[in-house]
Design a protein around this motif. Structure first.
Motif, PDB file in Angstrom:
ATOM      1  N   GLU A  64       0.837  -1.202   0.000  1.00 29.72           N
ATOM      2  CA  GLU A  64       0.000   0.000   0.000  1.00 29.72           C
ATOM      3  C   GLU A  64       0.875   1.257   0.000  1.00 29.72           C
ATOM      4  N   MET A  65       1.980   1.187   0.754  1.00 27.48           N
ATOM      5  CA  MET A  65       2.877   2.345   0.816  1.00 27.48           C
ATOM      6  C   MET A  65       3.499   2.580  -0.568  1.00 27.48           C
ATOM      7  N   LEU A  66       3.790   1.464  -1.244  1.00 30.09           N
ATOM      8  CA  LEU A  66       4.399   1.548  -2.570  1.00 30.09           C
ATOM      9  C   LEU A  66       3.448   2.204  -3.574  1.00 30.09           C
ATOM     10  N   ALA A 100      23.444   5.200  -0.329  1.00 28.98           N
ATOM     11  CA  ALA A 100      23.467   3.742  -0.463  1.00 28.98           C
ATOM     12  C   ALA A 100      22.517   3.069   0.527  1.00 28.98           C
ATOM     13  N   GLY A 101      21.797   2.073   0.057  1.00 35.91           N
ATOM     14  CA  GLY A 101      20.904   1.293   0.904  1.00 35.91           C
ATOM     15  C   GLY A 101      19.494   1.848   0.965  1.00 35.91           C
ATOM     16  N   ASP A 102      19.304   3.025   0.419  1.00 35.72           N
ATOM     17  CA  ASP A 102      18.017   3.719   0.548  1.00 35.72           C
ATOM     18  C   ASP A 102      17.403   3.952  -0.831  1.00 35.72           C
ATOM     19  N   ILE A 103      16.104   3.604  -0.953  1.00 39.56           N
ATOM     20  CA  ILE A 103      15.475   3.780  -2.267  1.00 39.56           C
ATOM     21  C   ILE A 103      14.377   4.847  -2.263  1.00 39.56           C
ATOM     22  N   HIS A 104      14.235   5.581  -1.157  1.00 43.02           N
ATOM     23  CA  HIS A 104      13.223   6.645  -1.112  1.00 43.02           C
ATOM     24  C   HIS A 104      13.675   7.802  -2.012  1.00 43.02           C
ATOM     25  N   ASP A 105      12.813   8.199  -2.940  1.00 48.35           N
ATOM     26  CA  ASP A 105      13.261   9.299  -3.803  1.00 48.35           C
ATOM     27  C   ASP A 105      12.241  10.416  -3.999  1.00 48.35           C
ATOM     28  N   ILE A 106      11.086  10.311  -3.368  1.00 48.26           N
ATOM     29  CA  ILE A 106      10.062  11.343  -3.604  1.00 48.26           C
ATOM     30  C   ILE A 106      10.510  12.691  -3.033  1.00 48.26           C
ATOM     31  N   LEU A 148      22.753  15.034  -0.211  1.00 45.66           N
ATOM     32  CA  LEU A 148      22.641  13.621   0.150  1.00 45.66           C
ATOM     33  C   LEU A 148      21.305  13.433   0.862  1.00 45.66           C
ATOM     34  N   SER A 149      20.471  12.543   0.308  1.00 46.29           N
ATOM     35  CA  SER A 149      19.155  12.324   0.878  1.00 46.29           C
ATOM     36  C   SER A 149      19.097  10.964   1.575  1.00 46.29           C
ATOM     37  N   ALA A 150      18.514  10.926   2.788  1.00 46.22           N
ATOM     38  CA  ALA A 150      18.391   9.661   3.537  1.00 46.22           C
ATOM     39  C   ALA A 150      17.030   9.615   4.207  1.00 46.22           C
ATOM     40  N   LEU A 152      15.928   6.551   5.993  1.00 41.82           N
ATOM     41  CA  LEU A 152      15.845   5.475   6.977  1.00 41.82           C
ATOM     42  C   LEU A 152      16.871   5.725   8.073  1.00 41.82           C
ATOM     43  N   THR A 153      16.509   5.446   9.301  1.00 45.09           N
ATOM     44  CA  THR A 153      17.496   5.609  10.373  1.00 45.09           C
ATOM     45  C   THR A 153      18.655   4.623  10.150  1.00 45.09           C
ATOM     46  N   THR A 154      18.338   3.494   9.520  1.00 44.94           N
ATOM     47  CA  THR A 154      19.393   2.491   9.288  1.00 44.94           C
ATOM     48  C   THR A 154      20.385   2.921   8.205  1.00 44.94           C
ATOM     49  N   ASN A 200      13.081  20.908   4.344  1.00 38.99           N
ATOM     50  CA  ASN A 200      12.220  20.756   3.162  1.00 38.99           C
ATOM     51  C   ASN A 200      12.846  21.464   1.957  1.00 38.99           C
ATOM     52  N   ALA A 201      12.195  21.287   0.796  1.00 43.79           N
ATOM     53  CA  ALA A 201      12.767  21.768  -0.461  1.00 43.79           C
ATOM     54  C   ALA A 201      12.878  23.294  -0.516  1.00 43.79           C
ATOM     55  N   ALA A 202      11.906  23.980   0.058  1.00 44.49           N
ATOM     56  CA  ALA A 202      11.932  25.438   0.005  1.00 44.49           C
ATOM     57  C   ALA A 202      13.117  25.980   0.812  1.00 44.49           C
TER      58      ALA A 202
HETATM   59  C1  B12 Z   1       6.561   6.348   0.262  1.00 37.54           C
HETATM   60  C2  B12 Z   1       7.414   5.605   1.266  1.00 37.54           C
HETATM   61  C3  B12 Z   1       8.072   4.456   0.832  1.00 37.54           C
HETATM   62  C4  B12 Z   1       8.106   4.016  -0.630  1.00 37.54           C
HETATM   63  C5  B12 Z   1       9.189   4.884  -1.334  1.00 37.54           C
HETATM   64  C6  B12 Z   1       8.771   5.252  -2.737  1.00 37.54           C
HETATM   65  C7  B12 Z   1       9.713   6.265  -3.329  1.00 37.54           C
HETATM   66  N1  B12 Z   1       9.807   6.221  -4.626  1.00 37.54           N
HETATM   67  O1  B12 Z   1      10.324   7.087  -2.648  1.00 37.54           O
HETATM   68  C8  B12 Z   1       8.504   2.505  -0.499  1.00 37.54           C
HETATM   69  C9  B12 Z   1       7.238   1.693  -0.411  1.00 37.54           C
HETATM   70  C10 B12 Z   1       9.386   1.967  -1.616  1.00 37.54           C
HETATM   71  C11 B12 Z   1       9.170   2.507   0.870  1.00 37.54           C
HETATM   72  C12 B12 Z   1      10.021   1.480   1.279  1.00 37.54           C
HETATM   73  C13 B12 Z   1      10.490   1.364   2.582  1.00 37.54           C
HETATM   74  N2  B12 Z   1      10.196   2.169   3.620  1.00 37.54           N
HETATM   75 CO1  B12 Z   1       9.299   3.877   3.431  1.00 37.54          CO
HETATM   76  N3  B12 Z   1       8.201   5.398   3.521  1.00 37.54           N
HETATM   77  C14 B12 Z   1       7.525   6.044   2.620  1.00 37.54           C
HETATM   78  C15 B12 Z   1       6.779   7.233   3.296  1.00 37.54           C
HETATM   79  C16 B12 Z   1       5.309   6.837   3.487  1.00 37.54           C
HETATM   80  C17 B12 Z   1       6.823   8.552   2.567  1.00 37.54           C
HETATM   81  C18 B12 Z   1       8.231   9.085   2.256  1.00 37.54           C
HETATM   82  C19 B12 Z   1       8.095  10.268   1.332  1.00 37.54           C
HETATM   83  O2  B12 Z   1       8.345  10.163   0.143  1.00 37.54           O
HETATM   84  N4  B12 Z   1       7.602  11.400   1.865  1.00 37.54           N
HETATM   85  C20 B12 Z   1       7.295  12.603   1.093  1.00 37.54           C
HETATM   86  C21 B12 Z   1       8.467  13.549   1.021  1.00 37.54           C
HETATM   87  C22 B12 Z   1       8.039  14.821   0.289  1.00 37.54           C
HETATM   88  O3  B12 Z   1       8.957  13.651   2.281  1.00 37.54           O
HETATM   89  P1  B12 Z   1       9.676  14.829   3.085  1.00 37.54           P
HETATM   90  O4  B12 Z   1      10.422  14.236   4.215  1.00 37.54           O
HETATM   91  O5  B12 Z   1       8.695  15.910   3.416  1.00 37.54           O
HETATM   92  O6  B12 Z   1      10.724  15.414   2.042  1.00 37.54           O
HETATM   93  C23 B12 Z   1      11.364  16.635   2.298  1.00 37.54           C
HETATM   94  C24 B12 Z   1      12.573  16.548   3.232  1.00 37.54           C
HETATM   95  O7  B12 Z   1      12.848  15.256   3.689  1.00 37.54           O
HETATM   96  C25 B12 Z   1      13.685  17.218   2.458  1.00 37.54           C
HETATM   97  N5  B12 Z   1      14.711  16.391   1.824  1.00 37.54           N
HETATM   98  C26 B12 Z   1      14.608  15.186   1.248  1.00 37.54           C
HETATM   99  N6  B12 Z   1      15.779  14.829   0.695  1.00 37.54           N
HETATM  100  C27 B12 Z   1      16.640  15.846   0.920  1.00 37.54           C
HETATM  101  C28 B12 Z   1      17.973  16.008   0.569  1.00 37.54           C
HETATM  102  C29 B12 Z   1      18.637  17.175   0.957  1.00 37.54           C
HETATM  103  C30 B12 Z   1      20.057  17.363   0.558  1.00 37.54           C
HETATM  104  C31 B12 Z   1      17.967  18.173   1.714  1.00 37.54           C
HETATM  105  C32 B12 Z   1      18.691  19.372   2.174  1.00 37.54           C
HETATM  106  C33 B12 Z   1      16.622  18.007   2.049  1.00 37.54           C
HETATM  107  C34 B12 Z   1      15.973  16.852   1.643  1.00 37.54           C
HETATM  108  O8  B12 Z   1      13.016  17.926   1.392  1.00 37.54           O
HETATM  109  C35 B12 Z   1      11.916  17.135   0.982  1.00 37.54           C
HETATM  110  C36 B12 Z   1      10.951  17.943   0.154  1.00 37.54           C
HETATM  111  O9  B12 Z   1      10.381  19.038   0.858  1.00 37.54           O
HETATM  112  C37 B12 Z   1       7.590   7.352   4.639  1.00 37.54           C
HETATM  113  C38 B12 Z   1       6.826   8.007   5.793  1.00 37.54           C
HETATM  114  C39 B12 Z   1       7.407   9.362   6.216  1.00 37.54           C
HETATM  115  N7  B12 Z   1       6.755   9.957   7.160  1.00 37.54           N
HETATM  116  O10 B12 Z   1       8.436   9.798   5.744  1.00 37.54           O
HETATM  117  C40 B12 Z   1       8.016   5.904   4.861  1.00 37.54           C
HETATM  118  C41 B12 Z   1       9.245   5.616   5.715  1.00 37.54           C
HETATM  119  C42 B12 Z   1      10.381   6.584   5.406  1.00 37.54           C
HETATM  120  N8  B12 Z   1       9.612   4.269   5.251  1.00 37.54           N
HETATM  121  C43 B12 Z   1       9.986   3.492   6.224  1.00 37.54           C
HETATM  122  C44 B12 Z   1      10.408   2.133   6.080  1.00 37.54           C
HETATM  123  C45 B12 Z   1      10.662   1.369   7.356  1.00 37.54           C
HETATM  124  C46 B12 Z   1      10.565   1.556   4.804  1.00 37.54           C
HETATM  125  C47 B12 Z   1      11.072   0.140   4.503  1.00 37.54           C
HETATM  126  C48 B12 Z   1      12.303  -0.300   5.320  1.00 37.54           C
HETATM  127  C49 B12 Z   1       9.891  -0.814   4.696  1.00 37.54           C
HETATM  128  C50 B12 Z   1      10.222  -2.285   4.571  1.00 37.54           C
HETATM  129  N9  B12 Z   1       9.895  -3.001   5.610  1.00 37.54           N
HETATM  130  O11 B12 Z   1      10.761  -2.725   3.583  1.00 37.54           O
HETATM  131  C51 B12 Z   1      11.380   0.238   2.995  1.00 37.54           C
HETATM  132  C52 B12 Z   1      12.853   0.662   2.769  1.00 37.54           C
HETATM  133  C53 B12 Z   1      13.367   0.428   1.397  1.00 37.54           C
HETATM  134  C54 B12 Z   1      14.754   1.037   1.252  1.00 37.54           C
HETATM  135  N10 B12 Z   1      15.788   0.210   1.274  1.00 37.54           N
HETATM  136  O12 B12 Z   1      14.892   2.244   1.141  1.00 37.54           O
HETATM  137  C55 B12 Z   1       9.962   4.210   7.567  1.00 37.54           C
HETATM  138  C56 B12 Z   1      11.378   4.592   8.059  1.00 37.54           C
HETATM  139  C57 B12 Z   1      11.509   4.395   9.530  1.00 37.54           C
HETATM  140  C58 B12 Z   1      12.870   4.754   9.995  1.00 37.54           C
HETATM  141  N11 B12 Z   1      12.888   5.518  11.054  1.00 37.54           N
HETATM  142  O13 B12 Z   1      13.870   4.395   9.460  1.00 37.54           O
HETATM  143  C59 B12 Z   1       9.003   5.410   7.275  1.00 37.54           C
HETATM  144  C60 B12 Z   1       9.279   6.680   8.109  1.00 37.54           C
HETATM  145  C61 B12 Z   1       7.558   4.886   7.537  1.00 37.54           C
HETATM  146  C62 B12 Z   1       7.259   4.671   9.004  1.00 37.54           C
HETATM  147  N12 B12 Z   1       6.603   5.619   9.639  1.00 37.54           N
HETATM  148  O14 B12 Z   1       7.623   3.655   9.565  1.00 37.54           O
HETATM  149  N13 B12 Z   1       8.791   3.564   1.616  1.00 37.54           N
END
Ligand code: B12
Length: 214
Positions: A64-66, A100-106, A148-150, A152-154, A200-202
């Motif tokens: 569902e998350m995917l 490395a190790g992380d596939i989150h890219d949104i 560098l974007s990360a 996961l805590t791992t 965040n991006a802004a």
């Molecule tokens: C969608 C999602 C997925 C999708 C990813 C799809 C994709 N193409 O990205 C899928 C289903 C693949 C996925 C997989 C996993 N996920 Co995931 N995922 C999410 C979810 C729901 C949303 C993440 C997201 O895209 N958010 C939207 C964006 C816009 O987020 P944002 O943080 O606001 O982004 C801003 C900032 O972070 C910043 N930013 C981002 N990058 C950068 C870089 C720089 C340089 C700077 C300055 C700023 C910056 O700017 C962004 C834009 O404003 C989160 C929940 C959450 N609360 O984050 C869990 C979450 C991150 N996932 C989690 C987990 C556990 C996993 C898995 C391990 C699950 C599993 N059992 O396999 C796998 C890991 C796979 C891997 N090896 O990476 C956990 C991580 C927990 C932890 N503390 O480590 C979370 C937090 C869910 C949870 N609450 O448990 N996931």
């Protein structure tokens, strides 16, 4: 449908991973003049946060998350051209990647959209990027900044591993390093020797401009 209803339906579509409805809503939003940023920040991003909470509490699982992530990505692809400002002056070159190790890219992709919209040339290395790929990209493109974007805590330790690899390879000094992603904090950025952090991006756009100008 009012704009408010449109944002609500879009929100639900992302939460449910209904890509077709998300696409339809974004298209009709664009047609009826809803600001792309409003669709992103008032609907799609909060929807993904909800998805994260539902996953955390065990109400939904990985599939569902995917699909939710895919619905978000499809909507984001549609708003992207509307955010890019072709007339913006060249602000610099930015190399970006998910570590490395992380596939989150949104979140990373959203940063790229905002950077491009503000005149940066972005070289996106994609997901699961090993340190040596960052080293090679910096040597080749001589960017003003590297992100560098990360997510996961791992995988967070990879941030430091990557920065250390850049130092080791002698490419760290000519560029600014920014780190970000859901679990990353300013404190962590300071600890590992990054030049900047943004939640965040802004804020990233503002921070990178300040770092380059300094
Ligand atoms: C969608 C999602 C997925 C999708 C990813 C799809 C994709 N193409 O990205 C899928 C289903 C693949 C996925 C997989 C996993 N996920 Co995931 N995922 C999410 C979810 C729901 C949303 C993440 C997201 O895209 N958010 C939207 C964006 C816009 O987020 P944002 O943080 O606001 O982004 C801003 C900032 O972070 C910043 N930013 C981002 N990058 C950068 C870089 C720089 C340089 C700077 C300055 C700023 C910056 O700017 C962004 C834009 O404003 C989160 C929940 C959450 N609360 O984050 C869990 C979450 C991150 N996932 C989690 C987990 C556990 C996993 C898995 C391990 C699950 C599993 N059992 O396999 C796998 C890991 C796979 C891997 N090896 O990476 C956990 C991580 C927990 C932890 N503390 O480590 C979370 C937090 C869910 C949870 N609450 O448990 N996931």
């Amino acid at each position: 449908m009012s704009n408010e209803e449109l944002l609500d339906v879009l929100y639900d579509a992302v939460v449910r991973g209904d890509r077709d409805t998300a696409v339809t809503q974004v298209k009709s939003g664009l047609e009826s003049g809803v600001a792309p940023m409003t669709m992103l920040f008032d609907s799609m991003i909060p929807a993904l946060e909800e998805v994260g909470s539902l996953f955390e509490t065990g109400e939904i699982f990985l599939p569902e998350m995917l699909v939710a992530g895919r619905a978000m990505q499809a909507g984001m692809d549609l708003v992207r051209p509307h955010l890019a400002d072709e007339t913006a002056a060249h602000a610099g070159t930015f190399v970006m990647g998910t570590i490395a190790g992380d596939i989150h890219d949104i979140g990373k992709n959203l940063c790229n959209v905002m950077l491009e919209g503000n005149g940066f040339k972005v070289i996106d290395l994609g997901i699961n990027v090993p340190p040596e790929e960052f080293v090679a990209a910096i040597s080749e493109h001589k960017p003003d900044a590297v992100g560098l974007s990360a997510f996961l805590t791992t995988t967070m330790p990879e941030l430091k591993t990557t920065i250390d690899a850049l130092i080791e390879a002698g490419v760290r000094d000519g560029t600014k390093i920014l780190v970000g992603g859901a679990p990353v904090t300013q404190e962590h950025a300071d600890e590992i020797g990054a030049d900047g952090y943004a939640p965040n991006a802004a804020v990233l756009v503002r921070t990178v401009k300040e770092l380059i100008a300094a």
